[in-house]
Design an enzyme around this catalytic site. Structure first.
Site, PDB file in Angstrom:
ATOM      1  N   ASN A 208      21.044 -52.251  -3.255  1.00  0.00           N
ATOM      2  CA  ASN A 208      22.420 -51.864  -2.915  1.00  0.00           C
ATOM      3  C   ASN A 208      23.227 -52.953  -2.207  1.00  0.00           C
ATOM      4  OD1 ASN A 208      20.785 -51.478  -0.644  1.00  0.00           O
ATOM      5  ND2 ASN A 208      22.245 -50.033   0.221  1.00  0.00           N
TER       6      ASN A 208
ATOM      7  N   LYS B  48      10.991 -60.814  -3.203  1.00  0.00           N
ATOM      8  CA  LYS B  48      11.004 -59.970  -4.405  1.00  0.00           C
ATOM      9  C   LYS B  48      12.263 -59.099  -4.408  1.00  0.00           C
ATOM     10  CE  LYS B  48       9.940 -55.899  -5.806  1.00  0.00           C
ATOM     11  NZ  LYS B  48      10.806 -55.867  -6.964  1.00  0.00           N
TER      12      LYS B  48
ATOM     13  N   GLY C 289      14.279 -50.428   1.758  1.00  0.00           N
ATOM     14  CA  GLY C 289      14.263 -49.593   0.557  1.00  0.00           C
ATOM     15  C   GLY C 289      14.071 -48.148   0.937  1.00  0.00           C
ATOM     16  N   SER C 290      13.479 -47.382   0.035  1.00  0.00           N
ATOM     17  CA  SER C 290      13.404 -45.936   0.244  1.00  0.00           C
ATOM     18  C   SER C 290      12.233 -45.559   1.156  1.00  0.00           C
ATOM     19  CB  SER C 290      13.255 -45.244  -1.104  1.00  0.00           C
ATOM     20  OG  SER C 290      12.033 -45.628  -1.687  1.00  0.00           O
TER      21      SER C 290
ATOM     22  N   GLU D 299      13.071 -51.030   6.894  1.00  0.00           N
ATOM     23  CA  GLU D 299      14.383 -50.379   7.018  1.00  0.00           C
ATOM     24  C   GLU D 299      14.504 -49.436   5.836  1.00  0.00           C
ATOM     25  OE1 GLU D 299      16.363 -50.229   9.377  1.00  0.00           O
ATOM     26  OE2 GLU D 299      15.681 -51.915  10.590  1.00  0.00           O
TER      27      GLU D 299
ATOM     28  N   CYS E 104      22.940 -47.409   3.017  1.00  0.00           N
ATOM     29  CA  CYS E 104      21.980 -46.679   3.870  1.00  0.00           C
ATOM     30  C   CYS E 104      22.699 -46.087   5.063  1.00  0.00           C
ATOM     31  CB  CYS E 104      20.857 -47.600   4.297  1.00  0.00           C
ATOM     32  SG  CYS E 104      21.476 -49.140   4.953  1.00  0.00           S
TER      33      CYS E 104
ATOM     34  N   GLN F 255      19.655 -43.475 -10.557  1.00  0.00           N
ATOM     35  CA  GLN F 255      20.403 -43.024  -9.386  1.00  0.00           C
ATOM     36  C   GLN F 255      21.421 -41.960  -9.777  1.00  0.00           C
ATOM     37  OE1 GLN F 255      19.841 -43.857  -6.024  1.00  0.00           O
ATOM     38  NE2 GLN F 255      21.193 -42.084  -5.841  1.00  0.00           N
TER      39      GLN F 255
ATOM     40  N   GLU G 181      18.271 -37.551   1.780  1.00  0.00           N
ATOM     41  CA  GLU G 181      19.129 -38.681   1.406  1.00  0.00           C
ATOM     42  C   GLU G 181      19.419 -38.613  -0.093  1.00  0.00           C
ATOM     43  OE1 GLU G 181      17.630 -42.768   1.209  1.00  0.00           O
ATOM     44  OE2 GLU G 181      19.435 -43.379   2.280  1.00  0.00           O
TER      45      GLU G 181
ATOM     46  N   GLU H  35      16.497 -55.919  12.734  1.00  0.00           N
ATOM     47  CA  GLU H  35      16.916 -57.073  11.944  1.00  0.00           C
ATOM     48  C   GLU H  35      18.232 -57.603  12.505  1.00  0.00           C
ATOM     49  OE1 GLU H  35      15.724 -57.283   7.782  1.00  0.00           O
ATOM     50  OE2 GLU H  35      16.305 -55.181   7.708  1.00  0.00           O
TER      51      GLU H  35
HETATM   52  P1  NAD Z   1      13.026 -48.539  -3.485  1.00  0.00           P
HETATM   53  O1  NAD Z   1      12.118 -48.124  -2.383  1.00  0.00           O
HETATM   54  O2  NAD Z   1      12.915 -47.858  -4.778  1.00  0.00           O
HETATM   55  O3  NAD Z   1      12.816 -50.096  -3.794  1.00  0.00           O
HETATM   56  C1  NAD Z   1      12.939 -51.071  -2.777  1.00  0.00           C
HETATM   57  C2  NAD Z   1      12.129 -52.280  -3.186  1.00  0.00           C
HETATM   58  O4  NAD Z   1      10.739 -51.940  -3.150  1.00  0.00           O
HETATM   59  C3  NAD Z   1      12.417 -52.784  -4.594  1.00  0.00           C
HETATM   60  O5  NAD Z   1      12.427 -54.196  -4.589  1.00  0.00           O
HETATM   61  C4  NAD Z   1      11.244 -52.248  -5.376  1.00  0.00           C
HETATM   62  O6  NAD Z   1      10.950 -53.007  -6.509  1.00  0.00           O
HETATM   63  C5  NAD Z   1      10.131 -52.354  -4.358  1.00  0.00           C
HETATM   64  N1  NAD Z   1       8.963 -51.504  -4.629  1.00  0.00           N
HETATM   65  C6  NAD Z   1       8.919 -50.338  -5.296  1.00  0.00           C
HETATM   66  N2  NAD Z   1       7.661 -49.869  -5.336  1.00  0.00           N
HETATM   67  C7  NAD Z   1       6.882 -50.754  -4.672  1.00  0.00           C
HETATM   68  C8  NAD Z   1       5.494 -50.824  -4.346  1.00  0.00           C
HETATM   69  N3  NAD Z   1       4.643 -49.881  -4.728  1.00  0.00           N
HETATM   70  N4  NAD Z   1       5.058 -51.877  -3.631  1.00  0.00           N
HETATM   71  C9  NAD Z   1       5.904 -52.824  -3.207  1.00  0.00           C
HETATM   72  N5  NAD Z   1       7.227 -52.821  -3.494  1.00  0.00           N
HETATM   73  C10 NAD Z   1       7.717 -51.792  -4.207  1.00  0.00           C
HETATM   74  O7  NAD Z   1      14.513 -48.468  -2.888  1.00  0.00           O
HETATM   75  P2  NAD Z   1      15.888 -48.793  -3.668  1.00  0.00           P
HETATM   76  O8  NAD Z   1      16.162 -47.653  -4.583  1.00  0.00           O
HETATM   77  O9  NAD Z   1      15.875 -50.177  -4.202  1.00  0.00           O
HETATM   78  O10 NAD Z   1      16.928 -48.790  -2.472  1.00  0.00           O
HETATM   79  C11 NAD Z   1      17.534 -47.628  -1.996  1.00  0.00           C
HETATM   80  C12 NAD Z   1      16.943 -47.220  -0.668  1.00  0.00           C
HETATM   81  O11 NAD Z   1      17.057 -48.297   0.251  1.00  0.00           O
HETATM   82  C13 NAD Z   1      17.664 -46.065  -0.015  1.00  0.00           C
HETATM   83  O12 NAD Z   1      16.722 -45.147   0.502  1.00  0.00           O
HETATM   84  C14 NAD Z   1      18.438 -46.719   1.114  1.00  0.00           C
HETATM   85  O13 NAD Z   1      18.718 -45.878   2.199  1.00  0.00           O
HETATM   86  C15 NAD Z   1      17.531 -47.810   1.496  1.00  0.00           C
HETATM   87  N6  NAD Z   1      18.249 -48.856   2.212  1.00  0.00           N
HETATM   88  C16 NAD Z   1      18.040 -48.962   3.564  1.00  0.00           C
HETATM   89  C17 NAD Z   1      18.709 -49.913   4.290  1.00  0.00           C
HETATM   90  C18 NAD Z   1      18.446 -50.059   5.741  1.00  0.00           C
HETATM   91  O14 NAD Z   1      18.667 -51.132   6.279  1.00  0.00           O
HETATM   92  N7  NAD Z   1      17.988 -49.034   6.437  1.00  0.00           N
HETATM   93  C19 NAD Z   1      19.604 -50.783   3.651  1.00  0.00           C
HETATM   94  C20 NAD Z   1      19.815 -50.632   2.285  1.00  0.00           C
HETATM   95  C21 NAD Z   1      19.123 -49.664   1.577  1.00  0.00           C
END
Ligand code: NAD
Length: 478
Positions: free
Chosen positions: A150, A173, A226-227, A248, A282, A329, A380, A459
């Protein structure tokens, strides 16, 4: 085209095994390009290259690192329009938002160029006579960086820049659906004067590349955004092998609107926080908690304002909201709209897909009057879908705001100093906004949350030093 998006390992561009199209969510018939897919073997090579480069890089001078990061920041800033266009095309943020994000990425590199010259330490008197105590910070080693889609320029920047500034080597990555931005950033870094192996980027699937990275014994630390499910899985893996980790993750951020608020300001904060960037932040305000006395008036003004919002191609002037970033999404967003109806919410605005001249993932900004127990008010969504909740008074609004397993950001719109002050102290969140949207932060101060939103040190800003360095205490007797 197939050569365009390659992984960058040990100073070389590597095609990987096969390639995947990089989708343009505004125009599915015109992909951004093809990108090579790295596998577990290439990922291991990247970690090993970073490990081999680390001993020398860890002893590089702060000035050398500052100069490189400053040059990277300057180039990003000079090319912010072009990079912003790529970001808008690939991820779907509007062009002004995308250019702003590119500029932010450049500023972050410049900030950490300065921080490389200001690595803190302490000297204390010992409790023993004739002994000095020094507390210094040293780089951690090989840092893995796993980023979401995002903020495809800003989030990699706010992890890569401090990692390099403090003398670590990096394996980055990017998320699967934004390899173009990652590639552009890596290309700039590849020309910045870093020795081979200091910065590596591996494009590929999370379950392949991400998993191989975290399992590699030479990885010393992992910074993940990520999530929640992915982050929690990584946390378990990290704990099993004693890996330093920072997470995060998601949010369900409340925006409280009190009866004494300037309602025009409240509506602008709500629309910006809940819907701009297609709600894919997020820190998005996904729960609008409004005091009873102004609830009906606020709901009416929101409907009126949302009717003016223009959804469309993010490259076009006058567009407020671009597409949802991916089909996956979009399906999530639509499933929550269905859940909003099923749980008994009242649809106040939107709820439907939008067709434009090109095939894309466009969705109306959507507002439900909901109850705190509804799924759209608890989970979320990460899309342009917000829940409007009714509060009896300030205390009730605060209780609703804190009634969540997340704790990233919390906002309040009020003219009461008393309530604003109380909210700043009692909101269970890492970041609090008063009379501002919940989304939108400064690059030079700490970023992060509490409860289920985050794990590990903050961060950004000077606080980034905590994760990207390790502390050494040295005792010297004359
Ligand atoms: P996601 O968890 O699907 O993916 C995040 C990253 O993890 C990607 O690069 C993905 O390829 C990798 N990944 C997936 N499976 C993995 C595994 N088994 N091992 C290692 N890496 C793996 O999240 P997304 O859909 O890319 O992003 C959206 C999420 O990110 C939302 O929940 C959002 O709230 C969160 N987010 C949080 C912040 C924050 O700072 N708190 C900022 C931006 C986004």
């Amino acid at each position: 085209m197939s050569q365009r998006f390659q992984s960058y390992i040990n100073g070389e561009w590597i095609a990987g095994n096969g390639s995947e199209p990089d989708e343009n969510p505004s125009d599915l018939d015109r992909p951004v390009g093809e990108y090579g897919q790295a596998d577990a073997v290439l990922t291991a090579q990247a970690v090993e290259a970073a490990a081999a480069a680390w001993p020398k890089w860890s002893l590089s001078t702060p000035q050398q690192r500052a100069d490189i990061l400053d040059a990277v920041g300057s180039e990003i800033l000079a090319r912010k329009e072009e990079l912003g266009r790529l970001l808008a095309t690939e991820e779907g943020k509007t062009l002004p938002e995308s250019i702003g994000e590119a500029a932010r990425a450049g500023q972050i590199f410049k900030f950490f160029a300065g921080e490389a010259l200001r690595i803190p330490g302490e000297k204390l008197a010992s409790t023993r006579p004739g002994v000095d105590v020094e507390i210094t910070r040293e780089p951690v080693g090989v840092v893995g960086i796993i980023a979401p889609w995002n903020f495809p320029l800003a989030i990699p920047a706010w992890k890569i820049a401090p990692a390099l500034a403090y003398g670590n080597t990096v394996v980055f990555k990017p998320a699967e659906i934004v390899p173009g931005c990652a590639w552009a950033l890596a290309e700039i870094l590849s020309r910045a004067g870093l020795p081979a192996g200091v910065f590596n980027m591996v494009i590929g699937a999370g379950r392949v590349v991400g998993a191989a990275m975290v399992e590699h014994p030479s990885l010393d630390a992992l910074s993940f955004t990520g999530s929640v499910p992915t982050g929690n899985g990584l946390l378990r893996q990290a704990a099993a092998r004693g890996l330093k980790i920072q997470l995060e993750m998601g949010g369900k951020n409340p925006l409280v609107v009190l009866a004494d608020a300037d309602l025009d300001k409240a509506v602008e904060c709500a629309v910006n926080g809940a819907y701009f960037s297609t709600g894919q932040r997020c820190t998005a305000s996904s729960r609008l908690i409004v005091e009873n006395a102004v609830y009906d008036e606020f709901a009416a003004r929101m409907r009126k304002r949302l009717a003016q919002i223009k959804v469309g191609n993010p490259l076009e002037a006058g567009i407020d909201i671009g597409p949802v970033a991916s089909l996956a999404q979009l399906e999530t967003d639509l499933s929550y709209i269905k859940a909003g109806h099923e749980d008994g919410g009242e649809l106040l605005f939107g709820g439907e897909r939008i067709e434009i001249a090109t095939r894309g993932h466009f969705l109306e900004p959507t507002l439900f009057a909901a109850k705190p127990e509804h799924r759209i008010a608890r989970e979320e969504i990460f899309g342009p879908v917000a829940a409007l909740l009714r509060a009896d008074d300030y205390e009730h609004a605060l209780a609703l705001a804190n009634d969540t397993r997340f704790g990233l950001c919390a906002g309040i719109v009020t003219n009461s100093l008393k309530h604003a002050t109380h909210f700043k102290r009692h909101a269970q969140a890492g970041m609090v906004m008063v009379n501002l949207p919940t989304a939108g932060v400064d690059p030079h101060v700490p970023f992060g949350g509490r409860k289920g939103s985050s794990y590990g040190p903050r961060e950004q800003g000077r606080y980034a030093v905590e994760f990207y360095t390790t502390v050494k205490t040295a005792y010297t007797a004359a």
